[in-house]
Write a protein that holds these residues in place. Structure first.
Motif, PDB file in Angstrom:
ATOM      1  N   LEU A   1       2.464  -0.323  -1.108  1.00  0.00           N
ATOM      2  CA  LEU A   1       1.469   0.452  -1.846  1.00  0.00           C
ATOM      3  C   LEU A   1       0.119  -0.194  -1.618  1.00  0.00           C
ATOM      4  O   LEU A   1      -0.017  -1.418  -1.729  1.00  0.00           O
ATOM      5  CB  LEU A   1       1.791   0.466  -3.340  1.00  0.00           C
ATOM      6  N   CYS A   2      -0.879   0.618  -1.296  1.00  0.00           N
ATOM      7  CA  CYS A   2      -2.251   0.129  -1.193  1.00  0.00           C
ATOM      8  C   CYS A   2      -3.047   0.679  -2.365  1.00  0.00           C
ATOM      9  O   CYS A   2      -2.973   1.871  -2.673  1.00  0.00           O
ATOM     10  CB  CYS A   2      -2.885   0.555   0.127  1.00  0.00           C
ATOM     11  N   THR A   3      -3.792  -0.191  -3.035  1.00  0.00           N
ATOM     12  CA  THR A   3      -4.636   0.228  -4.150  1.00  0.00           C
ATOM     13  C   THR A   3      -6.084  -0.162  -3.866  1.00  0.00           C
ATOM     14  O   THR A   3      -6.362  -1.173  -3.217  1.00  0.00           O
ATOM     15  CB  THR A   3      -4.186  -0.427  -5.473  1.00  0.00           C
ATOM     16  N   GLY A   4      -7.004   0.663  -4.353  1.00  0.00           N
ATOM     17  CA  GLY A   4      -8.425   0.386  -4.202  1.00  0.00           C
ATOM     18  C   GLY A   4      -9.133   0.574  -5.525  1.00  0.00           C
ATOM     19  O   GLY A   4      -8.666   1.313  -6.397  1.00  0.00           O
ATOM     20  N   SER A   5     -10.264  -0.074  -5.685  1.00  0.00           N
ATOM     21  CA  SER A   5     -10.912  -0.124  -6.987  1.00  0.00           C
ATOM     22  C   SER A   5     -12.427  -0.105  -6.854  1.00  0.00           C
ATOM     23  O   SER A   5     -12.998  -0.296  -5.773  1.00  0.00           O
ATOM     24  CB  SER A   5     -10.477  -1.402  -7.712  1.00  0.00           C
ATOM     25  N   ARG A   6     -13.082   0.096  -7.979  1.00  0.00           N
ATOM     26  CA  ARG A   6     -14.537  -0.026  -8.052  1.00  0.00           C
ATOM     27  C   ARG A   6     -14.991  -1.480  -7.956  1.00  0.00           C
ATOM     28  O   ARG A   6     -16.195  -1.752  -7.917  1.00  0.00           O
ATOM     29  CB  ARG A   6     -15.061   0.602  -9.349  1.00  0.00           C
TER      30      ARG A   6
ATOM     31  N   LEU B   1      -9.481  -3.911  -1.949  1.00  0.00           N
ATOM     32  CA  LEU B   1      -8.200  -3.273  -1.662  1.00  0.00           C
ATOM     33  C   LEU B   1      -7.095  -4.312  -1.813  1.00  0.00           C
ATOM     34  O   LEU B   1      -7.271  -5.476  -1.414  1.00  0.00           O
ATOM     35  CB  LEU B   1      -8.160  -2.713  -0.240  1.00  0.00           C
ATOM     36  N   LEU B   2      -5.972  -3.902  -2.389  1.00  0.00           N
ATOM     37  CA  LEU B   2      -4.796  -4.761  -2.507  1.00  0.00           C
ATOM     38  C   LEU B   2      -3.611  -4.054  -1.873  1.00  0.00           C
ATOM     39  O   LEU B   2      -3.445  -2.840  -2.008  1.00  0.00           O
ATOM     40  CB  LEU B   2      -4.476  -5.071  -3.973  1.00  0.00           C
ATOM     41  N   LEU B   3      -2.771  -4.817  -1.190  1.00  0.00           N
ATOM     42  CA  LEU B   3      -1.537  -4.306  -0.609  1.00  0.00           C
ATOM     43  C   LEU B   3      -0.375  -4.936  -1.366  1.00  0.00           C
ATOM     44  O   LEU B   3      -0.319  -6.163  -1.527  1.00  0.00           O
ATOM     45  CB  LEU B   3      -1.473  -4.666   0.879  1.00  0.00           C
ATOM     46  N   TRP B   4       0.543  -4.084  -1.822  1.00  0.00           N
ATOM     47  CA  TRP B   4       1.652  -4.521  -2.671  1.00  0.00           C
ATOM     48  C   TRP B   4       2.994  -4.259  -1.994  1.00  0.00           C
ATOM     49  O   TRP B   4       3.150  -3.261  -1.281  1.00  0.00           O
ATOM     50  CB  TRP B   4       1.638  -3.770  -4.005  1.00  0.00           C
ATOM     51  N   ASP B   5       3.951  -5.142  -2.266  1.00  0.00           N
ATOM     52  CA  ASP B   5       5.344  -4.908  -1.893  1.00  0.00           C
ATOM     53  C   ASP B   5       5.969  -4.059  -2.985  1.00  0.00           C
ATOM     54  O   ASP B   5       6.020  -4.463  -4.156  1.00  0.00           O
ATOM     55  CB  ASP B   5       6.082  -6.244  -1.748  1.00  0.00           C
TER      56      ASP B   5
ATOM     57  N   LEU C   1      -4.913   5.155  -4.554  1.00  0.00           N
ATOM     58  CA  LEU C   1      -3.498   4.813  -4.415  1.00  0.00           C
ATOM     59  C   LEU C   1      -2.967   5.459  -3.146  1.00  0.00           C
ATOM     60  O   LEU C   1      -3.214   6.632  -2.902  1.00  0.00           O
ATOM     61  CB  LEU C   1      -2.670   5.354  -5.592  1.00  0.00           C
ATOM     62  N   ALA C   2      -2.218   4.698  -2.340  1.00  0.00           N
ATOM     63  CA  ALA C   2      -1.596   5.260  -1.137  1.00  0.00           C
ATOM     64  C   ALA C   2      -0.297   4.521  -0.856  1.00  0.00           C
ATOM     65  O   ALA C   2      -0.278   3.289  -0.798  1.00  0.00           O
ATOM     66  CB  ALA C   2      -2.533   5.159   0.064  1.00  0.00           C
ATOM     67  N   VAL C   3       0.787   5.293  -0.687  1.00  0.00           N
ATOM     68  CA  VAL C   3       2.097   4.731  -0.386  1.00  0.00           C
ATOM     69  C   VAL C   3       2.330   4.813   1.112  1.00  0.00           C
ATOM     70  O   VAL C   3       2.021   5.832   1.747  1.00  0.00           O
ATOM     71  CB  VAL C   3       3.219   5.481  -1.145  1.00  0.00           C
ATOM     72  N   SER C   4       2.874   3.742   1.709  1.00  0.00           N
ATOM     73  CA  SER C   4       3.122   3.717   3.150  1.00  0.00           C
ATOM     74  C   SER C   4       4.186   4.735   3.533  1.00  0.00           C
ATOM     75  O   SER C   4       5.032   5.106   2.710  1.00  0.00           O
ATOM     76  CB  SER C   4       3.557   2.319   3.583  1.00  0.00           C
ATOM     77  N   PRO C   5       4.176   5.216   4.785  1.00  0.00           N
ATOM     78  CA  PRO C   5       5.165   6.214   5.211  1.00  0.00           C
ATOM     79  C   PRO C   5       6.610   5.784   5.027  1.00  0.00           C
ATOM     80  O   PRO C   5       7.476   6.619   4.785  1.00  0.00           O
ATOM     81  CB  PRO C   5       4.825   6.418   6.696  1.00  0.00           C
TER      82      PRO C   5
ATOM     83  N   PRO D   1      -5.662   7.357 -19.717  1.00  0.00           N
ATOM     84  CA  PRO D   1      -5.524   8.569 -18.897  1.00  0.00           C
ATOM     85  C   PRO D   1      -5.551   8.254 -17.406  1.00  0.00           C
ATOM     86  O   PRO D   1      -6.482   7.611 -16.918  1.00  0.00           O
ATOM     87  CB  PRO D   1      -6.742   9.395 -19.323  1.00  0.00           C
ATOM     88  N   PRO D   2      -4.523   8.686 -16.662  1.00  0.00           N
ATOM     89  CA  PRO D   2      -4.453   8.367 -15.230  1.00  0.00           C
ATOM     90  C   PRO D   2      -5.601   8.968 -14.447  1.00  0.00           C
ATOM     91  O   PRO D   2      -5.999  10.110 -14.668  1.00  0.00           O
ATOM     92  CB  PRO D   2      -3.107   8.979 -14.808  1.00  0.00           C
ATOM     93  N   GLN D   3      -6.138   8.191 -13.511  1.00  0.00           N
ATOM     94  CA  GLN D   3      -7.185   8.649 -12.614  1.00  0.00           C
ATOM     95  C   GLN D   3      -6.609   9.098 -11.271  1.00  0.00           C
ATOM     96  O   GLN D   3      -7.160   9.969 -10.616  1.00  0.00           O
ATOM     97  CB  GLN D   3      -8.195   7.519 -12.379  1.00  0.00           C
ATOM     98  N   LYS D   4      -5.518   8.472 -10.855  1.00  0.00           N
ATOM     99  CA  LYS D   4      -4.871   8.790  -9.590  1.00  0.00           C
ATOM    100  C   LYS D   4      -3.359   8.701  -9.762  1.00  0.00           C
ATOM    101  O   LYS D   4      -2.869   7.918 -10.577  1.00  0.00           O
ATOM    102  CB  LYS D   4      -5.292   7.807  -8.481  1.00  0.00           C
ATOM    103  N   VAL D   5      -2.644   9.503  -8.977  1.00  0.00           N
ATOM    104  CA  VAL D   5      -1.187   9.393  -8.904  1.00  0.00           C
ATOM    105  C   VAL D   5      -0.775   9.456  -7.431  1.00  0.00           C
ATOM    106  O   VAL D   5      -1.457  10.074  -6.613  1.00  0.00           O
ATOM    107  CB  VAL D   5      -0.453  10.506  -9.695  1.00  0.00           C
ATOM    108  N   ALA D   6       0.339   8.806  -7.103  1.00  0.00           N
ATOM    109  CA  ALA D   6       0.873   8.830  -5.747  1.00  0.00           C
ATOM    110  C   ALA D   6       2.392   8.762  -5.826  1.00  0.00           C
ATOM    111  O   ALA D   6       2.940   7.896  -6.524  1.00  0.00           O
ATOM    112  CB  ALA D   6       0.332   7.669  -4.918  1.00  0.00           C
ATOM    113  N   CYS D   7       3.061   9.672  -5.123  1.00  0.00           N
ATOM    114  CA  CYS D   7       4.517   9.732  -5.149  1.00  0.00           C
ATOM    115  C   CYS D   7       5.109   8.908  -4.013  1.00  0.00           C
ATOM    116  O   CYS D   7       4.529   8.810  -2.922  1.00  0.00           O
ATOM    117  CB  CYS D   7       4.989  11.181  -5.015  1.00  0.00           C
ATOM    118  N   ILE D   8       6.275   8.327  -4.264  1.00  0.00           N
ATOM    119  CA  ILE D   8       7.047   7.684  -3.210  1.00  0.00           C
ATOM    120  C   ILE D   8       7.864   8.775  -2.535  1.00  0.00           C
ATOM    121  O   ILE D   8       8.653   9.460  -3.198  1.00  0.00           O
ATOM    122  CB  ILE D   8       7.969   6.591  -3.772  1.00  0.00           C
ATOM    123  N   PRO D   9       7.706   8.995  -1.223  1.00  0.00           N
ATOM    124  CA  PRO D   9       8.390  10.103  -0.542  1.00  0.00           C
ATOM    125  C   PRO D   9       9.906  10.067  -0.737  1.00  0.00           C
ATOM    126  O   PRO D   9      10.522   9.003  -0.740  1.00  0.00           O
ATOM    127  CB  PRO D   9       8.029   9.880   0.936  1.00  0.00           C
TER     128      PRO D   9
END
Length: 274
Positions: A68-73, A77-81, A59-63, A12-20
């Protein structure tokens, strides 16, 4: 149907983030995976991003939609291409249990709330902490940045009215606390800036585990209206729909569609639930 199939393919998803301006979005879940989906494509994920050791909680998508930046317990933090699906930066801070992430509009900065009661501003260029706001007395559960990028709000957990507030911060040079919004009696799980089209004054909305949605005067901190969704259980998330609508997720009764009404002063009404 696609969303249902997505859920069956992942915990079950905990977070969602759309690409603008795209049909693509990311989901994160307790299985530590981040997946990219396409609403108009296959029921299989387009990408699977694996890099965290614990549940992914931000989850956060750059402008410009390139990162994509992801964060965890896992305090990381990880930054993805987005194009390649490869991790390009990694940062860890002791006891920084991430609760939420959001990207500052038109800026290389990422805002992050944590269970260590702090609000951090990260510079995506090297993924370094650019600023730490003064620590609050309670866990910070959520954050959002205004459309102009000048202000942000965070909210706190709590019980019996202790904590249970939202805080407005200046994101510009001073980066001071501007205002607090107190009146909930349990954890405030979500806070959003409302569109200026809704009223003559700037407004903020909050949702709480106390089954209430509150509308606040952003500048004075005055509570202008309270909607009680009795029987809904904890209200877990809040999002702006169109110019007059809010979507509110609840533990017991799914998603509530709320509408702003100005016919007899400022009111918030539930018009549907699904």
């Amino acid at each position: 149907m696609l969303l249902l199939r997505c859920q069956l393919k992942q915990a079950p998803p905990q977070k969602v983030a759309c690409i603008p301006k795209s049909s693509q979005f990311f989901s994160a879940s307790r299985d530590r995976m981040v997946m990219m989906w396409d609403l108009h494509g296959s029921s299989q994920p387009r990408q699977q991003l694996c890099g965290h050791a614990m549940v992914v909680t931000g989850l956060a998508v750059s402008p410009d939609s390139s990162q994509l930046c992801t964060g965890s317990r896992d305090n990381t933090l990880l930054l993805w291409d987005v194009v390649t699906g490869q991790s390009v930066e990694r940062a860890s801070v002791s006891r920084n249990v991430v609760t939420h992430l959001c990207w500052v509009p038109r800026e290389p900065y990422i805002l992050q709330t944590s269970e260590d009661k702090t609000l951090r501003l990260w510079d995506s260029r090297g993924l370094q902490v650019a600023h730490m706001f003064p620590a609050k007395q309670h866990i910070q559960t959520y954050c959002e940045v205004s459309v102009d990028g000048h202000k942000c709000i965070s909210c706190s957990n709590g019980f019996g009215g202790e904590g249970c507030e939202a805080t407005l911060w200046d994101l510009r040079q001073t980066r001071n606390r501007i205002c607090e919004y107190k009146g909930h009696f349990q954890t405030v799980a979500s806070c959003v800036f409302l569109p200026r089209a809704l009223a003559l004054m700037p407004l903020i909305a909050t949702s709480s585990h106390d089954c209430k949605v509150k509308i606040w005067n952003q500048d004075t901190g005055a509570c202008l209206f309270t909607l009680s969704l009795d029987g809904s259980g904890p209200l877990t998330s809040l999002a702006v729909g169109d110019a007059i609508s809010l979507l509110c997720a609840s533990f017991n009764r799914g998603i509530h569609l709320l509408r702003m009404d100005h016919s007899q002063g400022l009111e918030l009404q539930e018009v549907a639930a699904f």
